[in-house]
Write a protein that holds these residues in place. Structure first.
Motif, PDB file in Angstrom:
ATOM      1  N   MET A  27       9.885 -12.517 -17.826  1.00  0.00           N
ATOM      2  CA  MET A  27       8.554 -12.342 -17.512  1.00  0.00           C
ATOM      3  C   MET A  27       8.457 -11.915 -15.882  1.00  0.00           C
ATOM      4  N   LEU A  28       9.490 -12.558 -15.144  1.00  0.00           N
ATOM      5  CA  LEU A  28       9.460 -12.119 -13.796  1.00  0.00           C
ATOM      6  C   LEU A  28       9.449 -10.566 -13.560  1.00  0.00           C
ATOM      7  N   TYR A  29      10.153  -9.837 -14.345  1.00  0.00           N
ATOM      8  CA  TYR A  29      10.368  -8.562 -14.245  1.00  0.00           C
ATOM      9  C   TYR A  29       9.045  -7.916 -14.586  1.00  0.00           C
ATOM     10  N   ALA A  30       8.350  -8.414 -15.625  1.00  0.00           N
ATOM     11  CA  ALA A  30       7.108  -7.841 -15.932  1.00  0.00           C
ATOM     12  C   ALA A  30       6.107  -7.924 -14.663  1.00  0.00           C
ATOM     13  N   ILE A  31       6.024  -9.110 -13.960  1.00  0.00           N
ATOM     14  CA  ILE A  31       5.039  -9.196 -13.130  1.00  0.00           C
ATOM     15  C   ILE A  31       5.289  -8.424 -11.995  1.00  0.00           C
ATOM     16  N   LEU A  32       6.735  -8.439 -11.688  1.00  0.00           N
ATOM     17  CA  LEU A  32       7.086  -7.508 -10.438  1.00  0.00           C
ATOM     18  C   LEU A  32       6.766  -6.206 -10.659  1.00  0.00           C
ATOM     19  N   GLY A  33       7.032  -5.692 -11.978  1.00  0.00           N
ATOM     20  CA  GLY A  33       6.780  -4.416 -12.321  1.00  0.00           C
ATOM     21  C   GLY A  33       5.222  -4.107 -12.293  1.00  0.00           C
ATOM     22  N   LEU A  34       4.438  -5.018 -12.475  1.00  0.00           N
ATOM     23  CA  LEU A  34       3.013  -4.477 -12.445  1.00  0.00           C
ATOM     24  C   LEU A  34       2.580  -4.536 -10.934  1.00  0.00           C
ATOM     25  N   ILE A  35       3.066  -5.331 -10.075  1.00  0.00           N
ATOM     26  CA  ILE A  35       2.686  -5.446  -8.521  1.00  0.00           C
ATOM     27  C   ILE A  35       3.053  -4.227  -7.937  1.00  0.00           C
ATOM     28  N   VAL A  36       4.327  -3.780  -8.182  1.00  0.00           N
ATOM     29  CA  VAL A  36       4.879  -2.556  -7.846  1.00  0.00           C
ATOM     30  C   VAL A  36       3.953  -1.181  -8.203  1.00  0.00           C
ATOM     31  N   GLY A  37       3.791  -1.072  -9.567  1.00  0.00           N
ATOM     32  CA  GLY A  37       2.964  -0.561 -10.141  1.00  0.00           C
ATOM     33  C   GLY A  37       1.463  -0.150  -9.512  1.00  0.00           C
ATOM     34  N   LEU A  38       0.998  -1.272  -9.116  1.00  0.00           N
ATOM     35  CA  LEU A  38      -0.451  -1.112  -8.553  1.00  0.00           C
ATOM     36  C   LEU A  38      -0.323  -0.657  -7.174  1.00  0.00           C
ATOM     37  N   ILE A  39       0.770  -1.152  -6.351  1.00  0.00           N
ATOM     38  CA  ILE A  39       0.772  -0.348  -5.198  1.00  0.00           C
ATOM     39  C   ILE A  39       1.072   0.997  -4.939  1.00  0.00           C
ATOM     40  N   ALA A  40       1.927   1.181  -5.959  1.00  0.00           N
ATOM     41  CA  ALA A  40       2.372   2.634  -5.836  1.00  0.00           C
ATOM     42  C   ALA A  40       0.974   3.593  -6.592  1.00  0.00           C
ATOM     43  N   GLY A  41       0.326   3.044  -7.411  1.00  0.00           N
ATOM     44  CA  GLY A  41      -0.962   3.763  -7.836  1.00  0.00           C
ATOM     45  C   GLY A  41      -1.948   3.704  -6.912  1.00  0.00           C
ATOM     46  N   PHE A  42      -2.047   2.992  -5.999  1.00  0.00           N
ATOM     47  CA  PHE A  42      -3.159   2.987  -4.968  1.00  0.00           C
ATOM     48  C   PHE A  42      -2.729   3.905  -4.124  1.00  0.00           C
ATOM     49  N   PHE A  43      -1.384   3.938  -3.533  1.00  0.00           N
ATOM     50  CA  PHE A  43      -1.153   5.119  -2.443  1.00  0.00           C
ATOM     51  C   PHE A  43      -1.176   6.484  -3.101  1.00  0.00           C
ATOM     52  N   ALA A  44      -0.775   6.415  -4.355  1.00  0.00           N
ATOM     53  CA  ALA A  44      -0.746   7.749  -5.049  1.00  0.00           C
ATOM     54  C   ALA A  44      -2.161   8.554  -5.171  1.00  0.00           C
ATOM     55  N   SER A  45      -3.092   7.703  -5.698  1.00  0.00           N
ATOM     56  CA  SER A  45      -4.634   7.793  -5.882  1.00  0.00           C
ATOM     57  C   SER A  45      -5.229   8.246  -4.362  1.00  0.00           C
ATOM     58  N   ARG A  46      -4.785   7.446  -3.271  1.00  0.00           N
ATOM     59  CA  ARG A  46      -5.485   7.721  -2.006  1.00  0.00           C
ATOM     60  C   ARG A  46      -4.828   9.091  -1.528  1.00  0.00           C
ATOM     61  N   TYR A  47      -3.654   9.398  -1.785  1.00  0.00           N
ATOM     62  CA  TYR A  47      -3.213  10.685  -1.452  1.00  0.00           C
ATOM     63  C   TYR A  47      -3.808  11.832  -2.022  1.00  0.00           C
ATOM     64  N   PHE A  48      -3.987  11.848  -3.359  1.00  0.00           N
ATOM     65  CA  PHE A  48      -4.759  12.777  -4.172  1.00  0.00           C
ATOM     66  C   PHE A  48      -6.104  12.968  -3.857  1.00  0.00           C
ATOM     67  N   PHE A  49      -6.839  12.002  -3.522  1.00  0.00           N
ATOM     68  CA  PHE A  49      -8.081  11.919  -2.927  1.00  0.00           C
ATOM     69  C   PHE A  49      -8.509  12.785  -1.823  1.00  0.00           C
ATOM     70  N   LYS A  50      -7.559  12.152  -0.883  1.00  0.00           N
ATOM     71  CA  LYS A  50      -7.552  12.781   0.428  1.00  0.00           C
ATOM     72  C   LYS A  50      -7.313  14.359   0.376  1.00  0.00           C
TER      73      LYS A  50
END
Length: 66
Positions: A1-24
């Motif tokens: 359960m802890l790995y799922a939450i940790l994976g979700l948080i890391v995925g959200l952070i990585a997705g935010f920075f990737a989308s920001r990069y592609f948008f710019k």
């Protein structure tokens, strides 16, 4: 359960920075305003823009996306 939450948080952070990069990157390639639009705005105000004014406005617009 802890790995799922940790994976979700890391995925959200990585997705935010990737989308920001592609948008710019997309905004730099296809700016929302071009020289023809600037000329049209000046003409609507009843002014004839010089090339220096147009280049200055385009430079300021491009500097906003870096």
């Amino acid at each position: 359960m802890l790995y799922a939450i940790l994976g979700l948080i890391v995925g959200l952070i990585a997705g935010f920075f990737a989308s920001r990069y592609f948008f710019k990157k997309q905004l730099q390639k296809n700016p929302p305003i071009n020289e023809k639009m600037i000329r049209a705005m000046y003409m609507e105000m009843g002014r004839k823009p010089s090339e220096a004014q147009i280049k200055r406005i385009m430079a300021s617009v491009k500097s906003q996306y870096k």
